[in-house]
Every structure is written in structure tokens, then in C-alpha cells.
Scaffold this active site. Structure first.
Site, mmCIF file in Angstrom:
data_model
loop_
_atom_site.group_PDB
_atom_site.id
_atom_site.type_symbol
_atom_site.label_atom_id
_atom_site.label_comp_id
_atom_site.label_asym_id
_atom_site.label_seq_id
_atom_site.Cartn_x
_atom_site.Cartn_y
_atom_site.Cartn_z
ATOM 1 C CG ASN A 115 -1.836 1.166 1.294
ATOM 2 O OD1 ASN A 115 -2.440 1.529 0.274
ATOM 3 N ND2 ASN A 115 -2.007 1.776 2.464
ATOM 4 C CG HIS A 117 -1.072 6.107 4.758
ATOM 5 N ND1 HIS A 117 -2.448 6.044 4.754
ATOM 6 C CD2 HIS A 117 -0.734 6.979 5.737
ATOM 7 C CE1 HIS A 117 -2.922 6.850 5.689
ATOM 8 N NE2 HIS A 117 -1.904 7.426 6.311
HETATM 9 C C1 GRF Z 1 -2.996 9.292 -2.708
HETATM 10 O O1 GRF Z 1 -2.504 10.259 -1.805
HETATM 11 C C2 GRF Z 1 -2.927 7.941 -2.081
HETATM 12 O O2 GRF Z 1 -1.815 7.751 -1.278
HETATM 13 C C3 GRF Z 1 -4.166 7.976 -1.254
HETATM 14 O O3 GRF Z 1 -5.129 8.490 -2.162
HETATM 15 C C4 GRF Z 1 -4.501 9.513 -2.914
HETATM 16 C C5 GRF Z 1 -4.955 9.483 -4.352
HETATM 17 O O4 GRF Z 1 -4.261 8.548 -5.075
HETATM 18 N N1 GRF Z 1 -4.432 6.754 -0.590
HETATM 19 P P1 GRF Z 1 -4.413 8.228 -6.613
HETATM 20 O O5 GRF Z 1 -4.252 9.499 -7.422
HETATM 21 O O6 GRF Z 1 -5.790 7.628 -6.865
HETATM 22 O O7 GRF Z 1 -3.309 7.260 -6.884
#
Ligand code: GRF
Length: 201
Positions: A115, A117
Site C-alpha cells: 500500500n 499511504h
Molecule cells: C494518494 O494520496 C494515495 O496515497 C491515497 O489516495 C490519494 C490518491 O491517489 N491513498 P491516486 O491518485 O488515486 O493514486
């Protein structure tokens, strides 16, 4: 061949960074590793159409379809697992996947579930990480790539990136700064794992 499956819920910018790195760094020839499929719990996830355009297999397992089941979370996870396991993945990459997973699911992918985060874990697990960092007066924030365990947003840390928190920051500006780093460290951490598959267990 090392197969990888990516799970998304939204925009999928981390997925895009992973797919781009796989192409740029030629993961297929160098490590016999390929991203096979992108699966979303959200039929409207913007990243799905992008993935399809890249020639990747895409699937939707909509968590809302399981709400009337006796154990909705477990039923959803079982359906998701079935969809994933068609690809026999050596890694399952959560990329903005906004569902809490059951211990059965996490156990099934022991050491293969990764994952990203948007905080420097173990600080700020959960949601609204950027607002919480600003509110707490933190001078630095960042992102963490980690193996998934049964404790939400915990597990062995594979990579981290640090960014400054500026006095003018809002949750949005800080999130954007952190996201640019996510796009760097997630592909790096995955490349490290596929480079040495035997070290992953
Ligand atoms: C990111 O900051 C991810 O770490 C979090 O959701 C955000 C959006 O991610 N969990 P993405 O553009 O869909 O990859």
C-alpha cells in the site's frame, strides 16, 4: 513471470506512475514482471478508462453490490480475491484503494500486498492526513510505501519520502506536494521487490 495487479478507487495517479515506470524501466524484460490488471471497487473510478486505453485488463468489483449480504465486507473481499487470483499475482498493489480489508483477505496475500499511504507512518494512519499534519503543527510530512497487515496503515515500511510543510499550506497544497513524491517512491519500492522476489517473504 511475476504478475502484478493494481487496485484503485479513484483518479489512479499512483497506478499511472507504476504503469509508466514498468514501461520506462522495462520491467518485463529485466525482471519478467508485468502489470496485468487494474481492479476498482468504484465503477466511476477515472483511472479505469486510462488503464483500459493502455491495454490493461480492467475489472469492477463494486462493494455496493454486496451491501445486502449477511456479511457484506467479507463477501466483497471474497469476490475481489477471486477476481485478483485469476492473474496469480506475486504482488497486489493498493493505489488509492479506499476500502478496509478483512483479515482473511490480508492473510491470503501475506507479504504480497503493498500500500501507499500519504503520511509518514506511523504518524497519521487513516484519513485526512494532510489536514491533521498541518493542524498538529508538523514541519514535515510525507508518504509511506508499506506491506499491508491487519492493522490499518501499519506494516513493514518499504520506502518513505519527506516534504516540508510550508506556513501557507492548506490540505490541498500539501497533498499535491506529497503526491509528487508518492509517484516516485511507489514505483521505486515495487522495482526493488521485483528485482529480488525471493527477498519478499
Ligand atoms: C494518494 O494520496 C494515495 O496515497 C491515497 O489516495 C490519494 C490518491 O491517489 N491513498 P491516486 O491518485 O488515486 O493514486
Amino acid at each position: 513471470m511475476q504478475n502484478m495487479v493494481i487496485l484503485i478507487s479513484g483518479g489512479g495517479s499512483n497506478m499511472m506512475a507504476l504503469v509508466a515506470a514498468a514501461q520506462k524501466n522495462n520491467w518485463a524484460d529485466r525482471y519478467q514482471a508485468r502489470i496485468c490488471a487494474v481492479i476498482s471497487n468504484n465503477p466511476d473510478a477515472k483511472g479505469l478508462s486510462w488503464a483500459k486505453d493502455q491495454g490493461l485488463s480492467t475489472h469492477v468489483v463494486n462493494h455496493k453490490d454486496f451491501l445486502l449480504q449477511a456479511e457484506p465486507r467479507r463477501a466483497f473481499d471474497q469476490a475481489l480475491q477471486q477476481c485478483i487470483d485469476v492473474y496469480q499475482p506475486s504482488l497486489v498493489l493498493l493505489a488509492g484503494f479506499m476500502r478496509i480489508l478483512t483479515p482473511e483477505f490480508v492473510g491470503h496475500y501475506h507479504d504480497r500486498l503493498i500500500n501507499i499511504h500519504p503520511s509518514l507512518l506511523p504518524t497519521f494512519p487513516g484519513l485526512h492526513t494532510h489536514e491533521r499534519a498541518i493542524e498538529a503543527g508538523f514541519k514535515f510530512a510525507g508518504a509511506t510505501v508499506h506491506k499491508v497487515t491487519n492493522e490499518l496503515d501499519h506494516g513493514p515500511i518499504l520506502a518513505q519520502a519527506v516534504v516540508p510543510v510550508l506556513p501557507s499550506d492548506t490540505g490541498q497544497t500539501l497533498a499535491a506536494r506529497v503526491l509528487t513524491q508518492e509517484h516516485i517512491i511507489y514505483p521505486q519500492a515495487v522495482e526493488q521487490m521485483i528485482k529480488q522476489p525471493s527477498a519478499n517473504v
